[in-house]
Scaffold this motif. Structure first.
Motif, PDB file in Angstrom:
ATOM      1  N   VAL A   1       5.397   3.383   1.153  1.00 58.05           N
ATOM      2  CA  VAL A   1       5.107   2.679   0.047  1.00 58.05           C
ATOM      3  C   VAL A   1       4.907   3.815  -1.092  1.00 58.05           C
ATOM      4  O   VAL A   1       4.157   4.626  -1.074  1.00 58.05           O
ATOM      5  CB  VAL A   1       3.710   1.943   0.313  1.00 58.05           C
ATOM      6  CG1 VAL A   1       3.341   1.258  -0.811  1.00 58.05           C
ATOM      7  CG2 VAL A   1       3.860   1.032   1.509  1.00 58.05           C
TER       8      VAL A   1
ATOM      9  N   ASN B   1      -5.209  -0.982   6.982  1.00 54.90           N
ATOM     10  CA  ASN B   1      -3.992  -1.603   6.773  1.00 54.90           C
ATOM     11  C   ASN B   1      -3.888  -3.150   6.743  1.00 54.90           C
ATOM     12  O   ASN B   1      -2.998  -3.814   6.116  1.00 54.90           O
ATOM     13  CB  ASN B   1      -2.863  -1.126   7.496  1.00 54.90           C
ATOM     14  CG  ASN B   1      -2.604   0.432   7.060  1.00 54.90           C
ATOM     15  OD1 ASN B   1      -2.735   0.955   6.025  1.00 54.90           O
ATOM     16  ND2 ASN B   1      -1.768   1.248   8.148  1.00 54.90           N
TER      17      ASN B   1
ATOM     18  N   HIS C   1      -1.605  -4.425   4.035  1.00 55.31           N
ATOM     19  CA  HIS C   1      -0.307  -4.241   4.302  1.00 55.31           C
ATOM     20  C   HIS C   1      -0.052  -4.761   5.784  1.00 55.31           C
ATOM     21  O   HIS C   1       0.327  -3.879   6.718  1.00 55.31           O
ATOM     22  CB  HIS C   1       0.402  -2.948   4.187  1.00 55.31           C
ATOM     23  CG  HIS C   1       1.594  -2.470   4.452  1.00 55.31           C
ATOM     24  ND1 HIS C   1       2.769  -3.666   4.011  1.00 55.31           N
ATOM     25  CD2 HIS C   1       2.414  -1.346   4.379  1.00 55.31           C
ATOM     26  CE1 HIS C   1       3.885  -3.254   4.088  1.00 55.31           C
ATOM     27  NE2 HIS C   1       3.762  -1.993   4.357  1.00 55.31           N
TER      28      HIS C   1
END
Length: 351
Positions: A216, A291, A295
């Motif tokens: 990312v 995370n 994400h």
């Protein structure tokens, strides 16, 4: 080219920062940013208490300036002979698997150390004490290699200050030593640093589809590959860092396609000096929890207890790595695939 990953709105700075020329230079470069005094670059409660659902905000908006205290050198023997005292830590990027300890908070934005002169001097003294490298090893056959960016990405750091330029300049003057750092960011300014073969850049690569999900805020893989010939022509030694190798259904086809892309695009001069590191994924339980807040799709690939096993690190962290026995087989399959597609690419280190 990918957008620059920083839009600095706040600078946290230790009291001594403005006593250093490099500190004053950085503050002038980001003169519009709010300045927030802090006692220590390690202890910033405002960052540590950030919203895990907005993981990227601190990486994009915050910069920390501090003074490096310890100037110790650690033996390595893998990517480098020694880990040098860092000129920074933390990162503007947000790779979902990043192993860097998040000591300032859940996102660990960039901290730049403004006392670059003692870092340079200590590195020069250490290299001088080593004398000539008389026994070749997997790191380098002739030079002592110093990892300069263990806890960050120096290509981005180079857009913040001249610390990286100064490091590259130092190694031009050290006949028995090379600097080295891995990167996932394409900074065209690096081609003007005149490394004269004394700095090694390890371009980190993975299949583009995986990188889009996991790497990312980094430069796209195609841009990283396209930059390799430019860096080599500019005088860098350029190696590849296949890291991490994330295993999932179809991984061999993805990596094979990447190797074919590299073989098609890299000129002969790069291939003649090419070497690579291969590092299989190790994941962390605490990072897994972080995370999941920002994400979760990444965790479908990174958190695979069905093919992973737990290992407690020396610092007490719980890590997941691919299961003993199977990991060795998968690593060998990877090396065989690389040898078939890019036989000129020497594997310098694999784990």
């Amino acid at each position: 080219m990918a957008a620059f990953p920083l839009d600095i709105a706040r600078i946290y700075l230790e009291p001594a920062v403005e006593e250093h020329a490099r500190g004053r230079e950085i503050l002038a470069r980001f003169s519009q940013a709010e300045r927030i005094p802090v006692a220590s670059h390690w202890r910033i409660p405002e960052l540590r208490g950030g919203d895990p659902g907005d993981y990227l905000a601190a990486k994009r908006k915050a910069l920390v300036l501090g003074v490096k205290k310890g100037l110790t050198f650690r033996p390595n023997g893998r990517s480098a002979d020694f880990i040098a005292p860092s000129s920074s830590n933390g990162c503007a990027m947000a790779c979902a698997y990043c192993y860097v300890a998040r000591r300032k908070g859940h996102a660990n934005p960039i901290s730049v150390f403004v006392n670059i002169e003692p870092i340079l001097a200590a590195t020069a003294r250490h290299a001088t004490r080593q004398g000539p490298k008389t026994v070749p090893n997997q790191v380098d056959p002739q030079s002592w290699v110093y990892d300069l960016g263990e806890n960050g990405d120096l290509s981005v750091d180079a857009a913040i200050s001249d610390n990286v330029r100064d490091l590259v300049s130092l190694f031009r003057s050290l006949p028995n030593a090379k600097g080295s750092f891995a990167t996932k960011w394409v900074n065209p300014d690096l081609v003007g640093y005149d490394p004269q073969g004394r700095t090694r850049i390890r371009m980190s690569l993975m299949p583009p589809g995986l990188a889009k999900l996991l790497d990312v805020r980094t430069s796209p893989v195609a841009e990283r590959i396209a930059a390799i010939p430019d860096l080599h022509r500019a005088g860098y030694e350029v190696h590849l860092n296949f890291s991490p190798v994330v295993l999932h259904e179809g991984w061999e086809a993805e990596w094979g396609a990447l190797f074919e892309m590299l073989d098609d695009l890299l000129p002969a001069a790069v291939k003649d000096q090419l070497a690579a590191e291969i590092i299989m994924l190790t994941h962390n339980r605490d990072l897994h929890e972080i995370n999941l807040a920002w994400h979760p799709k990444a965790e479908d690939l990174l958190w695979r207890p069905d093919i992973q096993e737990q290992k407690v690190s020396e610092s007490g962290g719980v890590n997941l790595r691919y299961r003993t026995g199977w990991k060795g087989r998968w690593l060998q399959r990877f090396k065989d695939l690389l040898a078939a597609r890019m036989p000129y690419c020497r594997v310098r280190y694999a784990f």
